[in-house]
Design a protein around this motif. Structure first.
Motif, short mmCIF file in Angstrom:
data_model
loop_
_atom_site.label_atom_id
_atom_site.label_comp_id
_atom_site.label_asym_id
_atom_site.label_seq_id
_atom_site.Cartn_x
_atom_site.Cartn_y
_atom_site.Cartn_z
N TYR A 159 -1.79 -4.06 21.28
CA TYR A 159 -0.73 -3.48 20.30
C TYR A 159 -0.42 -3.75 19.21
CZ TYR A 159 3.97 -1.40 19.91
OH TYR A 159 4.86 -0.81 19.31
N ALA A 160 -0.40 -5.33 19.16
CA ALA A 160 0.02 -6.12 17.95
C ALA A 160 -0.97 -5.60 16.94
CB ALA A 160 0.22 -7.47 18.25
N ALA A 161 -2.35 -5.82 17.29
CA ALA A 161 -3.33 -5.42 16.19
C ALA A 161 -3.10 -4.22 15.42
CB ALA A 161 -4.80 -5.50 16.91
N SER A 162 -2.82 -3.24 16.37
CA SER A 162 -2.57 -1.59 15.80
C SER A 162 -1.35 -1.66 14.95
CB SER A 162 -2.37 -0.83 17.05
OG SER A 162 -1.13 -0.93 17.70
N LYS A 163 -0.38 -2.45 15.35
CA LYS A 163 0.97 -2.15 14.35
C LYS A 163 0.76 -3.14 13.30
CE LYS A 163 3.21 0.73 17.02
NZ LYS A 163 3.69 1.92 16.29
N GLY A 164 -0.01 -4.19 13.30
CA GLY A 164 -0.40 -5.04 12.02
C GLY A 164 -1.22 -4.09 11.24
N ALA A 165 -1.90 -3.29 11.72
CA ALA A 165 -2.95 -2.36 11.03
C ALA A 165 -1.92 -1.33 10.13
CB ALA A 165 -3.69 -1.69 11.62
N VAL A 166 -1.14 -0.89 10.94
CA VAL A 166 -0.30 0.20 10.30
C VAL A 166 0.56 -0.33 9.18
CG1 VAL A 166 1.90 1.66 11.10
CG2 VAL A 166 -0.05 1.61 12.45
N LYS A 167 1.21 -1.50 9.32
CA LYS A 167 1.71 -2.17 8.09
C LYS A 167 0.81 -2.34 7.01
CE LYS A 167 1.83 -6.55 7.71
NZ LYS A 167 2.46 -8.01 7.87
N LEU A 168 -0.06 -2.91 6.99
CA LEU A 168 -1.11 -3.29 5.61
C LEU A 168 -1.76 -1.67 5.44
CD1 LEU A 168 -2.58 -6.73 6.36
CD2 LEU A 168 -0.66 -6.10 4.86
N PHE A 169 -2.10 -0.79 6.07
CA PHE A 169 -2.44 0.55 5.76
C PHE A 169 -1.40 1.15 4.95
CE2 PHE A 169 -1.81 5.12 6.82
CZ PHE A 169 -2.76 5.41 6.06
N SER A 170 -0.02 1.28 5.33
CA SER A 170 0.89 1.75 4.72
C SER A 170 1.13 1.36 3.28
CB SER A 170 2.24 1.63 5.61
OG SER A 170 1.90 2.21 6.90
N LYS A 171 1.21 -0.24 3.32
CA LYS A 171 1.16 -0.78 1.81
C LYS A 171 0.34 -0.43 1.06
CE LYS A 171 3.59 -4.98 3.33
NZ LYS A 171 4.69 -4.81 2.57
N SER A 172 -0.88 -0.44 1.38
CA SER A 172 -1.96 0.18 0.45
C SER A 172 -1.96 1.35 0.08
CB SER A 172 -3.24 -0.07 1.19
OG SER A 172 -3.54 -1.35 1.59
N VAL A 173 -1.54 2.58 0.81
CA VAL A 173 -1.43 3.72 0.45
C VAL A 173 -0.27 3.80 -0.55
CG1 VAL A 173 -0.93 6.23 1.40
CG2 VAL A 173 -2.35 4.76 2.44
N ALA A 174 0.82 3.17 -0.16
CA ALA A 174 2.04 3.30 -1.23
C ALA A 174 1.52 3.01 -2.63
CB ALA A 174 3.08 2.34 -0.49
N LEU A 175 0.78 2.04 -2.81
CA LEU A 175 0.26 1.75 -4.04
C LEU A 175 -0.36 2.85 -4.50
CD1 LEU A 175 -1.02 -2.20 -3.70
CD2 LEU A 175 1.36 -1.20 -4.61
N GLU A 176 -1.31 3.51 -3.78
CA GLU A 176 -2.33 4.90 -4.38
C GLU A 176 -1.38 5.75 -4.61
OE1 GLU A 176 -5.85 3.48 -1.29
OE2 GLU A 176 -4.85 5.38 -1.01
N VAL A 177 -0.36 6.12 -4.10
CA VAL A 177 0.23 7.27 -4.35
C VAL A 177 1.94 7.14 -5.03
CG1 VAL A 177 -0.69 8.31 -2.48
CG2 VAL A 177 1.38 7.38 -2.05
#
Length: 255
Positions: A159-177
């Motif tokens: 669960y922690a691995a999945s939620k850590g992935a959501v955090k960094l995925f979101s930061k990356s997309v935030a920069l893209e858009v």
């Protein structure tokens, strides 16, 4: 009197469970004037949530939706745009929690299932929402992570691995858009009084008891505590906020 979400159309996933974050978020946004579309794999449950919101004077509808399905995402958002003409905010709240044992004892399926819903669901939803928001000049995407995406939790490695992935995925997309006026942020709930947390506590009680005892504010959070944070991020009050993480945990991760 003008409300904080007047004129906005919001999609909230995982809205069936009560008490649950999706239901509380939908109710809070609707109370502030949003037209809320709630989705869940449990259609009767999410229809009941929408009906309860309407009974309180809010605008809410329900749709069956498997967030791990690209086809479902396309259908849900296309239907929403056809009916309402816009998507102003997406709250990727749907998720699953499997904390039944230590990582050394778990089959890899526990990891895969949580990544399929928690990570792929947020990934696909964000993709589809970005395309829709480009058509209307911007919007807000709120991806639900967890304090387990910030610090380690015994018995919750997948669960922690999945939620850590959501955090960094979101930061990356935030920069893209960011230049397109589309904001992407994450909310990180602590131990909140929901059906999901009750199930997790039942299979991992010793660890949950220790975590609860360590909360500086001395209590579990309530779903409305998370809903209030999401309201800020979905509203125009946060137009200069993107790529950020909002921790709502009673001080647990401040230690």
């Amino acid at each position: 009197m003008t409300k904080r979400m007047d004129g906005k159309v919001v999609l909230v996933t995982g809205g069936a469970s009560r008490p649950g974050l999706g239901a509380a978020i939908g109710e809070r946004l609707a109370a502030e004037g949003a037209n809320v579309v709630l989705s869940d794999v449990d259609l009767p449950g999410v229809e009941e949530t929408a009906a309860l919101i309407r009974d309180k004077g809010g605008m809410a509808s329900a749709v069956k939706h498997d967030v791990a399905s690209q086809e479902d995402w396309d259908k849900v958002v296309q239907s929403l745009i056809a009916e309402h003409g816009q998507l102003d905010a997406l709250v990727n709240n749907a998720g699953i929690l499997d904390v039944a044992g230590m990582a050394s004892d778990r089959a890899v399926g526990a990891l895969r299932s949580q990544f399929e819903v928690n990570v792929a669901g947020s990934f696909i939803g964000t993709q589809v929402a970005v395309k829709a928001m480009r058509q209307s000049g911007g919007g807000s995407i709120v991806n639900m992570s967890s304090v387990a995406g910030l610090v380690g939790f015994r018995g919750s490695a997948a669960y922690a691995a999945s939620k850590g992935a959501v955090k960094l995925f979101s930061k990356s997309v935030a920069l893209e858009v960011a230049a397109e006026n589309i904001r992407v942020n994450t909310v990180h709930p602590g131990i909140i009084r929901t059906n999901m947390q009750a199930a997790g506590a039942g299979t991992n009680s010793d660890n949950y008891d220790a975590i609860e005892a360590a909360i500086p504010m001395g209590r579990l959070g309530e779903p409305v505590d998370i809903a209030n944070c999401v309201l800020f991020l979905a509203s125009d009050e946060s137009t200069y906020v993107t790529g950020a993480e909002f921790v709502v945990d009673g001080g647990y991760t401040a230690q």
